[in-house]
Design an enzyme around this catalytic site. Structure first.
Site, PDB file in Angstrom:
ATOM      1  N   ASP A  82       0.748  -1.263   0.009  1.00 15.94           N
ATOM      2  CA  ASP A  82       0.008  -0.144  -0.028  1.00 15.94           C
ATOM      3  C   ASP A  82       0.726   1.382   0.106  1.00 15.94           C
ATOM      4  OD1 ASP A  82      -2.003  -1.488   0.190  1.00 15.94           O
ATOM      5  OD2 ASP A  82      -3.397  -0.710   1.733  1.00 15.94           O
ATOM      6  N   CYS A 123       1.087  -8.023   5.240  1.00 12.52           N
ATOM      7  CA  CYS A 123       0.641  -6.934   5.198  1.00 12.52           C
ATOM      8  C   CYS A 123      -0.880  -6.685   4.114  1.00 12.52           C
ATOM      9  CB  CYS A 123       1.815  -6.229   4.000  1.00 12.52           C
ATOM     10  SG  CYS A 123       3.255  -6.026   4.750  1.00 12.52           S
ATOM     11  N   GLU A 502      -6.744   4.532  -0.432  1.00 11.48           N
ATOM     12  CA  GLU A 502      -6.497   5.140   0.892  1.00 11.48           C
ATOM     13  C   GLU A 502      -6.065   6.542   0.682  1.00 11.48           C
ATOM     14  OE1 GLU A 502      -4.933   1.236   3.505  1.00 11.48           O
ATOM     15  OE2 GLU A 502      -3.611   2.591   2.910  1.00 11.48           O
ATOM     16  N   SER A 528      -5.182   4.841   5.471  1.00 13.37           N
ATOM     17  CA  SER A 528      -4.254   3.756   5.858  1.00 13.37           C
ATOM     18  C   SER A 528      -4.215   3.760   7.342  1.00 13.37           C
ATOM     19  CB  SER A 528      -2.646   4.366   5.679  1.00 13.37           C
ATOM     20  OG  SER A 528      -1.814   3.915   6.204  1.00 13.37           O
TER      21      SER A 528
END
Length: 611
Positions: A82, A123, A502, A528
């Site tokens: 991300d 993750c 995000e 996030s």
């Protein structure tokens, strides 16, 4: 065993022939075809810091499964970092990758009829994607993550010298440099020191939040979410997981209850995960993922459950981005089971302690043994919680040897009872997450209250509207947003993005231009786990699904009241109803995201796909 479908009987001679080509039953009288077939679902990806070391982990786990009497088979999932995907169209693929991972794992398990599985995620979307497939396929499964990254440390000559750094430090520094607030040299120092090792980023961001919740929900062993990726102690976890999964398969074959994912991931255990989430102020993304996992398990769960549990759950732990503590500090303070232990002591009866876990023990028994403050804590718990950072840059996991075996001998530079507080001394007597409702979010929106300044818990201000994440970042860094404003970022939900990217760029930009104590941000996208501040996401319905956020205009007065759990725009029902949502063309019209956009639902359902 389930795998007998592909390995037993005369009709399966071709199947066995192919398996022999893979090295199975290579030695005479090995008996491999009588042993359980164990899938090792790894997620090794060289471009993700949390996954760069997982090939070594998977190979180690493979050996441990063999030693435990199982036949291991490694396969890998895709993964999206991300942080690296942030700020460009790549982020639109992040949440959407969760569904690809779930479908891929399901495909591997069903096509090859494995008896059990060890999942090695770390993750972001990888952990929930694997969880979704786990409850779909419902074979004995244990999760054992790659472990968290060590926190970085700024050089002493830097502006924040001596303070811990993490990925959020780098994002904030980038915005500060663009705004002329720090020098090239200062930005480079932070860039070089924020992410020093392999592992999932070091704060209570989405990756670490989900790996910690796996302990509370019962699908992972104690220490899964907090033992550092660099520590050799993770080998102990991997050995335990390998031995236990073979046992679980035999127990299931013998008819024992309590070892299947749908017996472990229940409404009661999802409540436990929510309670932990509220107690430690986890990432808001956990709400999205827990709802999706519950949906796959056929459980009736909604965002409102967070508010119901929050009323009884104090926020007793804050971790970056909400403060300077990091996962390594939580670990040395006693980890997840000490957080749960404090909840048990301060709020008796709130946790569902009788639920089973993959350890073969109830959650209550596991808390007793691994709560560092419990008089009955195991000596093994002392050793586990003594794991400390190596303090050297490395991409190699399981590499740092442990020299101390008791937490008391660590000489900690912080107070563990401040890192994990008692309920009496909690940051707040309600949880670190809240769901807001009102005419701007009829189906709900979520905020990490643990990261909101007290002065911003109630805020009213004019809307400054952006129709995409990049547009918002540019607008904030160029001075279009002033103190008191409410930034609206819309058409960024699962359908609208598509992909629900995000907003770490815009929220870091707000912090970078020193407006985080006077500006709120509201979006139908998500944040996030590294986001802090008055940031409200998952607004449902999203703009692309006809939600009221799509009808806002610049200057509309937005009223946020987090204690009252409300989010409203100061417009009459008639005015809001009469407004049209401006036309919006999706940014991507071909490929996977075009299909995803058609099937995706809003965040209040977990963003699951429906057809």
């Amino acid at each position: 065993m389930r795998s007998d479908t592909i390995k037993k009987g005369d009709a399966r001679a071709p199947h066995r022939s192919l398996l022999r080509a893979c090295g199975i039953d290579a030695m005479p009288d090995s008996g491999d075809f009588d042993k359980p077939f164990i899938a090792i679902c790894s997620s090794h990806v060289d471009i993700i810091p949390g996954h760069v070391h997982l090939n070594d982990v998977a190979q180690f786990v493979k050996k441990c499964v063999r030693d435990a009497g199982g036949i291991p088979f490694i396969f890998n999932t895709i993964g999206v970092c991300d942080g690296i995907a942030m700020g460009h169209d790549g982020m639109k693929y992040s949440l959407a990758s969760r569904e690809i991972i779930a479908d891929s794992v399901e495909t591997m398990l069903q096509a090859h009829q494995f008896d059990g599985m060890i999942c090695i995620p770390n993750c972001d979307k990888i952990t929930p994607g694997m969880l979704m497939a786990t409850v779909r396929c419902n074979i004995p499964t244990i999760f054992v993550s790659g472990g968290p990254m060590e926190a970085g440390l700024a050089p002493h000559h830097a502006r924040n010298g001596g303070k811990p750094l993490d990925l959020i430090s780098a994002f904030a520094a980038a915005a500060a440099k663009i705004n002329g607030k720090i020098s090239d040299e200062e930005l480079l120092h932070i860039e070089q020191n924020a992410c020093p090792t392999c592992g999932s980023c070091s704060g209570m961001f989405t990756a670490n939040s989900m790996n910690c919740l796996c302990e509370a929900i019962g699908i992972a062993l104690p220490g899964n979410g907090t033992v550092l990726a660099t520590s050799q102690y993770r080998k102990t976890l991997y050995k335990k997981a390998a031995k236990r999964i073979v046992q679980m398969v035999h127990e299931h074959t013998a008819g024992k209850k309590g070892v299947l994912p749908r017996e472990i991931i229940t409404k009661a255990s999802v409540d436990n995960a929510m309670i932990l989430d509220l107690a430690m102020g986890g990432s808001t993304n956990t709400a999205l993922h827990l709802l999706a996992v519950a949906h796959e398990a056929g459980l009736d769960c909604s965002m409102r459950r967070f508010n119901e549990l929050s009323e009884h759950t104090p926020n007793i732990c804050k971790v970056s981005p909400s403060c300077d503590y990091h996962i390594e500090n939580v670990h040395n303070s006693g980890g997840i089971y000490t957080i749960l232990g404090e909840i048990r002591r301060g709020r008796p009866g709130l946790l569902n302690e009788r639920v089973p876990t993959v350890s073969g023990k109830t959650l209550g028994k596991s808390i007793t043994e691994y709560d560092l403050r419990s008089p009955k804590a195991l000596g093994e718990a002392q050793k586990m919680y003594s794991v400390t950072p190596g303090g050297i840059r490395t991409a190699k996991g399981m590499s740092i040897k442990q020299t101390v075996t008791k937490v008391a001998d660590l000489g900690l530079a912080f107070d563990p009872f401040d890192c994990i507080r008692t309920c009496e001394k909690a940051y707040s007597q309600t949880g670190g997450l809240a769901v807001l409702y009102g005419n701007l979010a009829p189906n709900g929106a979520i905020v990490k209250t643990a990261g909101v300044l007290e002065k911003m818990l109630k805020h009213t201000g004019p809307a400054v509207i952006f129709n995409s994440e990049p547009e918002a970042y540019t607008g904030i860094t160029s001075g279009k947003v002033k103190a008191g404003d409410v930034v609206i970022v819309r058409f960024e939900g699962p359908k609208g993005g598509p992909g629900m990217q995000e907003m770490l760029g815009p929220t870091s930009a707000i912090k970078g231009v020193n407006l985080d104590d006077s500006v709120a941000l509201i979006t139908d996208g998500r944040f996030s786990g590294g986001t802090a501040g008055a940031c409200i996401g998952h607004v449902s319905p999203e703009a692309a699904a006809g939600g009221p956020i799509g009808k806002l205009r610049n200057g509309d007065m937005i009223e946020i009241d987090i204690p009252a759990r409300t989010l409203n725009v100061k417009l009459s029902d008639a005015e809001l109803l009469s407004r049209e949502i401006p036309p919006h063309e999706p940014a991507i019209k071909t490929g996977y995201l075009a299909k995803y956009r058609v099937l995706a639902t809003s965040a209040d359902t977990g963003g699951v796909l429906r057809w």
